[in-house]
Each structure stands twice: as C-alpha cells, then as structure tokens.
Scaffold this motif. Structure first.
Motif, PDB file in Angstrom:
ATOM      1  N   LEU A  25       1.264  -1.698  -0.166  1.00  0.00           N
ATOM      2  CA  LEU A  25      -0.042   0.236  -0.122  1.00  0.00           C
ATOM      3  C   LEU A  25       0.900   1.226  -0.121  1.00  0.00           C
ATOM      4  O   LEU A  25       0.764   1.678  -0.543  1.00  0.00           O
ATOM      5  CB  LEU A  25      -1.132  -0.193   1.206  1.00  0.00           C
ATOM      6  CG  LEU A  25      -1.785  -1.000   1.670  1.00  0.00           C
ATOM      7  CD1 LEU A  25      -2.705  -1.107   2.396  1.00  0.00           C
ATOM      8  CD2 LEU A  25      -3.102  -0.612   0.259  1.00  0.00           C
ATOM      9  N   GLY A  26       2.278   0.748   0.622  1.00  0.00           N
ATOM     10  CA  GLY A  26       3.032   2.283   0.801  1.00  0.00           C
ATOM     11  C   GLY A  26       3.745   2.666  -0.624  1.00  0.00           C
ATOM     12  O   GLY A  26       3.553   3.641  -1.021  1.00  0.00           O
ATOM     13  N   GLU A  31       3.358   6.092  -5.656  1.00  0.00           N
ATOM     14  CA  GLU A  31       3.937   6.008  -7.262  1.00  0.00           C
ATOM     15  C   GLU A  31       2.683   6.735  -7.163  1.00  0.00           C
ATOM     16  O   GLU A  31       2.542   8.149  -8.302  1.00  0.00           O
ATOM     17  CB  GLU A  31       2.749   4.807  -7.906  1.00  0.00           C
ATOM     18  CG  GLU A  31       4.372   3.722  -7.523  1.00  0.00           C
ATOM     19  CD  GLU A  31       5.835   4.019  -8.542  1.00  0.00           C
ATOM     20  OE1 GLU A  31       4.910   5.132  -9.326  1.00  0.00           O
ATOM     21  OE2 GLU A  31       6.765   3.474  -7.750  1.00  0.00           O
ATOM     22  N   ILE A  32       1.245   7.691  -6.897  1.00  0.00           N
ATOM     23  CA  ILE A  32       0.590   8.163  -6.951  1.00  0.00           C
ATOM     24  C   ILE A  32       0.905   9.142  -6.651  1.00  0.00           C
ATOM     25  O   ILE A  32       0.425  10.714  -7.382  1.00  0.00           O
ATOM     26  CB  ILE A  32      -1.331   7.562  -5.922  1.00  0.00           C
ATOM     27  CG1 ILE A  32      -2.113   6.502  -6.783  1.00  0.00           C
ATOM     28  CG2 ILE A  32      -1.774   8.662  -5.926  1.00  0.00           C
ATOM     29  CD1 ILE A  32      -3.104   5.746  -5.894  1.00  0.00           C
ATOM     30  N   ILE A  36       0.685  13.326  -8.446  1.00  0.00           N
ATOM     31  CA  ILE A  36       0.097  14.131  -7.936  1.00  0.00           C
ATOM     32  C   ILE A  36       0.370  15.001  -8.019  1.00  0.00           C
ATOM     33  O   ILE A  36       0.220  16.508  -8.614  1.00  0.00           O
ATOM     34  CB  ILE A  36      -0.802  13.413  -7.147  1.00  0.00           C
ATOM     35  CG1 ILE A  36      -2.284  12.958  -6.958  1.00  0.00           C
ATOM     36  CG2 ILE A  36      -1.419  14.742  -6.031  1.00  0.00           C
ATOM     37  CD1 ILE A  36      -2.589  12.051  -5.419  1.00  0.00           C
ATOM     38  N   SER A  37       2.373  15.000  -7.851  1.00  0.00           N
ATOM     39  CA  SER A  37       2.858  16.511  -7.483  1.00  0.00           C
ATOM     40  C   SER A  37       2.896  16.279  -9.245  1.00  0.00           C
ATOM     41  O   SER A  37       3.070  18.073  -9.216  1.00  0.00           O
ATOM     42  CB  SER A  37       4.173  15.768  -7.141  1.00  0.00           C
ATOM     43  OG  SER A  37       3.838  15.469  -5.948  1.00  0.00           O
ATOM     44  N   VAL A  49       1.965  12.261   1.282  1.00  0.00           N
ATOM     45  CA  VAL A  49       2.844  11.785   2.401  1.00  0.00           C
ATOM     46  C   VAL A  49       2.974  11.907   3.916  1.00  0.00           C
ATOM     47  O   VAL A  49       3.793  10.763   4.305  1.00  0.00           O
ATOM     48  CB  VAL A  49       3.813  12.909   1.722  1.00  0.00           C
ATOM     49  CG1 VAL A  49       4.918  13.112   3.125  1.00  0.00           C
ATOM     50  CG2 VAL A  49       3.612  12.669   0.599  1.00  0.00           C
ATOM     51  N   GLY A  50       1.541  12.193   4.713  1.00  0.00           N
ATOM     52  CA  GLY A  50       1.057  12.167   5.573  1.00  0.00           C
ATOM     53  C   GLY A  50       1.315  10.997   5.523  1.00  0.00           C
ATOM     54  O   GLY A  50       1.180   9.747   6.732  1.00  0.00           O
ATOM     55  N   ALA A  51       0.466  10.388   5.026  1.00  0.00           N
ATOM     56  CA  ALA A  51      -0.784   8.899   5.115  1.00  0.00           C
ATOM     57  C   ALA A  51       0.685   7.800   4.581  1.00  0.00           C
ATOM     58  O   ALA A  51       0.922   7.041   5.463  1.00  0.00           O
ATOM     59  CB  ALA A  51      -1.184   8.553   3.789  1.00  0.00           C
ATOM     60  N   LEU A  52       2.105   8.178   4.409  1.00  0.00           N
ATOM     61  CA  LEU A  52       2.684   7.543   4.046  1.00  0.00           C
ATOM     62  C   LEU A  52       3.830   7.016   5.811  1.00  0.00           C
ATOM     63  O   LEU A  52       3.885   5.972   5.523  1.00  0.00           O
ATOM     64  CB  LEU A  52       4.099   8.100   3.211  1.00  0.00           C
ATOM     65  CG  LEU A  52       2.916   7.576   1.484  1.00  0.00           C
ATOM     66  CD1 LEU A  52       4.281   8.135   0.464  1.00  0.00           C
ATOM     67  CD2 LEU A  52       3.752   6.274   1.353  1.00  0.00           C
ATOM     68  N   GLU A  53       4.205   8.687   5.710  1.00  0.00           N
ATOM     69  CA  GLU A  53       4.597   8.667   6.999  1.00  0.00           C
ATOM     70  C   GLU A  53       3.817   7.920   8.477  1.00  0.00           C
ATOM     71  O   GLU A  53       4.429   6.839   9.082  1.00  0.00           O
ATOM     72  CB  GLU A  53       5.159  10.433   7.983  1.00  0.00           C
ATOM     73  CG  GLU A  53       5.898  11.107   6.943  1.00  0.00           C
ATOM     74  CD  GLU A  53       5.271  12.147   6.989  1.00  0.00           C
ATOM     75  OE1 GLU A  53       4.553  13.147   7.816  1.00  0.00           O
ATOM     76  OE2 GLU A  53       6.119  12.738   6.431  1.00  0.00           O
ATOM     77  N   THR A  54       2.192   7.508   8.395  1.00  0.00           N
ATOM     78  CA  THR A  54       1.537   6.999   9.257  1.00  0.00           C
ATOM     79  C   THR A  54       1.977   5.693   8.875  1.00  0.00           C
ATOM     80  O   THR A  54       2.247   5.037  10.109  1.00  0.00           O
ATOM     81  CB  THR A  54       0.339   7.709   8.706  1.00  0.00           C
ATOM     82  OG1 THR A  54       0.065   8.562   9.483  1.00  0.00           O
ATOM     83  CG2 THR A  54      -1.145   6.747  10.110  1.00  0.00           C
TER      84      THR A  54
END
Length: 72
Positions: A25-26, A31-32, A36-37, A49-54
């Motif tokens: 999932l990470g 990739e998404i 988006i960037s 990026v915040g979700a990735l950090e979590t």
C-alpha cells in the motif's frame, strides 16, 4: 489448545502478511503521490505523504511486535 509458542508463530506469521500488505500500500501511495505532484496538486500530495509517514511509523511497530513474538 495450542501452546504459547505455536500461538506466537501463528500471530507473527499473520502480522508478517499484514506488514507485506502495508508495504505494498505504501508503494502504491508513493506512486500516486508522484503522479499527483506532477499534475500540480501539491496540497493533495502533501496529504499523501502524511499517509506514507503513518504507514512507516506503524510498520516499524508491527516489525517490532513480530520480532518479539518470534523471540518467545
């Protein structure tokens, strides 16, 4: 009733599978986020990026639990 060692192994195995899912999932979110960037949606990318950090924080905790279970 299985002994404690068997329960620990089964739990560690299940957590390992969940950890693999978490890594997948990470990678997908990363990739998404790049896409988006690239289209100029910086605020949304920041949220991703915040979700990735979590995910990373929780993956470390899951890895630690797996290690402890396998040591018992």
């Amino acid at each position: 009733m299985p002994n404690n060692a068997d329960s620990n192994i089964a739990t560690a195995d299940a957590l390992t599978l969940l950890l693999h899912n978490q890594h997948a999932l990470g990678a997908a979110i990363e990739e998404i986020t790049h896409w988006i960037s690239g289209v100029g949606a910086g605020e949304i990318a920041d949220n991703a990026v915040g979700a990735l950090e979590t995910l990373d924080t929780n993956a470390k905790a899951i890895s630690g639990a797996i290690t402890r279970l396998r040591q018992c």
